[in-house]
Write a protein that holds these residues in place. Structure first.
Motif, short mmCIF file in Angstrom:
data_model
loop_
_atom_site.label_atom_id
_atom_site.label_comp_id
_atom_site.label_asym_id
_atom_site.label_seq_id
_atom_site.Cartn_x
_atom_site.Cartn_y
_atom_site.Cartn_z
N THR A 186 0.82 -1.21 0.00
CA THR A 186 0.00 0.00 0.00
C THR A 186 0.86 1.26 0.00
OG1 THR A 186 -0.13 0.09 2.42
CG2 THR A 186 -1.83 -1.20 1.27
N ARG A 187 0.25 2.35 -0.40
CA ARG A 187 0.95 3.63 -0.46
C ARG A 187 1.43 4.09 0.92
NH1 ARG A 187 1.23 7.58 -4.29
NH2 ARG A 187 -0.27 6.45 -5.59
N GLU A 188 0.64 3.82 1.95
CA GLU A 188 0.98 4.34 3.28
C GLU A 188 2.03 3.53 4.02
OE1 GLU A 188 -2.92 1.94 3.65
OE2 GLU A 188 -2.03 3.39 2.25
N ALA A 189 2.35 2.33 3.55
CA ALA A 189 3.24 1.44 4.31
C ALA A 189 4.62 2.05 4.54
CB ALA A 189 3.36 0.09 3.61
N ASN A 190 5.18 2.70 3.54
CA ASN A 190 6.52 3.27 3.68
C ASN A 190 6.54 4.34 4.77
OD1 ASN A 190 9.29 3.93 2.98
ND2 ASN A 190 8.45 5.77 2.02
N GLU A 191 5.65 5.31 4.68
CA GLU A 191 5.65 6.40 5.65
C GLU A 191 5.40 5.91 7.06
OE1 GLU A 191 6.01 10.13 7.28
OE2 GLU A 191 6.55 9.46 5.25
N GLU A 192 4.48 4.96 7.22
CA GLU A 192 4.15 4.46 8.55
C GLU A 192 5.32 3.75 9.22
OE1 GLU A 192 0.64 2.10 8.10
OE2 GLU A 192 -0.68 3.83 7.81
N GLN A 193 6.18 3.13 8.43
CA GLN A 193 7.33 2.43 9.01
C GLN A 193 8.58 3.31 9.06
OE1 GLN A 193 7.07 -2.09 7.70
NE2 GLN A 193 6.12 -0.80 6.12
N TRP A 194 8.67 4.25 8.17
CA TRP A 194 9.82 5.15 8.11
C TRP A 194 9.78 6.18 9.25
CZ3 TRP A 194 10.84 8.60 3.17
CH2 TRP A 194 12.15 9.10 3.21
#
Length: 377
Positions: A186-194
């Motif tokens: 999903t698009r949000e996965a990177n920001e949520e983990q970063w």
């Protein structure tokens, strides 16, 4: 971009960057480079980098091999890939990742590798490298992710009813859940983990702990099939609660100060290397591997290998406490019975979960070297 500094590497391991490899400048770690030795290539998984092989590289060098571990496309200090979610994911298809690997091997003056060794997602790279180019990759060692064989082309279907569709693994459950690979796409996965609420370093500490043997509830077993109900028996780092992201999921399992001190396989200084790399790059490069898989866009390309087997000597080394061995029901059995015709041994290592080459580096090194020395390609 500069290579990893010597100060964070074991004695005998060096970092350098190979420019112009299939559109990338590839950062790698290597040991045993000071002599003409046969090559062994090691492919890491997610969320790792070449540094995950730091404890295995010196052992392979001591045994007489040139051990080579690149930061794979999308990771670490390898550059030339796009971190944009909307970038074309086709560069992350496995045939292109194999081209990256061959480019590294050839750049270092090797036409063959004694083995392709892969952990987690790197297991897929090692598998398709061994399947497609057995003349280059003479043996195979997989860790944490069994290879069930290539995608199959439907056979003898003319004039017959269409086969039943695979069950919906996102079917409604009494406790709503979602599969981690689709979340990671999903698009949000990177920001949520970063940029998680607990901080990147604590996120990584909890993630590594939760999937290791240090989390005592990791007691995996074979699942009966690819259904929502069966998959939901796995921990939430695989089958997540529907409303939560990965950072929220692993935060609930953050280890205590005592547990962190006892985790000698991943010290605070070693964790700092991972945190420093992902703080700079984010996770999107690695997440693009998930997107390429879950979209189905690259699957037809792999069907060109339908019916083909891996016939060179192979082995599987994994943590006994690793759910990765069973997350694809039936894959372990298919690997042994059909996909790999020359499977020498399956090793489930005590005291290791998903990060087997870090949690039990000495035993993994021993088993890997024994396999290399006792088999003939």
């Amino acid at each position: 971009m500069q290579p990893l500094p010597t100060s964070v590497l074991p004695a005998g391991v060096r970092a350098r960057i190979l420019p112009g490899i299939n559109g990338l400048d590839i950062h790698l770690l290597e040991a045993g480079f000071d002599r003409k030795a046969p090559a062994v290539m090691l492919f890491h998984g997610f969320p790792e980098i070449a540094y995950s092989w730091r404890k295995v590289l010196p052992a392979l060098a001591e045994a007489g091999y040139h051990a080579i571990a690149p930061d794979l496309r999308g990771y670490g200090r390898t550059t030339g890939w796009s971190a944009d979610f909307d970038a074309d994911q086709i560069g992350f298809r496995f045939t292109n990742l194999l081209r990256d690997a061959i480019g590294v091997l050839y750049a270092l003056g090797h036409r063959t590798a004694e083995a392709a060794v892969g952990h987690d997602f790197g297991s897929s790279v090692a598998s398709y490298a061994s399947l497609a180019r057995p003349d280059i990759f003479r043996r195979m060692a997989l860790m944490s992710a069994p290879f069930p064989g290539p995608s199959a082309v439907p056979f003898d279907t003319a004039g017959k009813p269409a086969p039943a569709k695979a069950p919906d693994i996102h079917a409604a459950l009494p406790r709503p859940r979602k599969h981690y690979q689709w979340y990671q796409s999903t698009r949000e996965a990177n920001e949520e983990q970063w940029h998680p609420k607990q901080g990147l370093r604590n996120f990584l500490r909890a993630y590594y702990h939760y999937k290791s043997a240090d989390w005592k509830a990791n007691k995996p077993y074979e699942l009966r099939g690819w259904t929502a109900e069966e998959l939901a028996q796995m921990p939430t780092y695989y089958i997540m609660d529907l409303a939560e992201g990965m950072a929220e999921t692993v935060a609930k399992q953050m280890p205590t100060a005592e547990e962190i001190a006892a985790a000698r396989w991943l010290t605070d200084d070693e964790l700092a290397v991972y945190a420093g790399e992902y703080e700079r790059t984010g996770f999107q490069g690695g997440l693009n591997w998930y997107r390429a898989r879950t979209s189905g866009r690259v699957t037809p390309e792999l069907e060109i290998f339908t019916g083909r087997t891996i016939d060179q000597p192979s082995t599987f080394i994994s943590g006994k406490s690793d759910w990765g061995n069973y997350q694809s029901p039936g894959a372990l059995e298919k690997m042994q019975k059909t996909a790999c015709t020359n499977m020498k041994a399956i090793h489930m290592v005590e005291g290791a979960g998903h990060w087997v080459q870090q949690e039990q580096a000495a035993e993994v090194s021993r088993l890997l070297i024994k396999f290399l020395k006792e088999t003939t390609a």
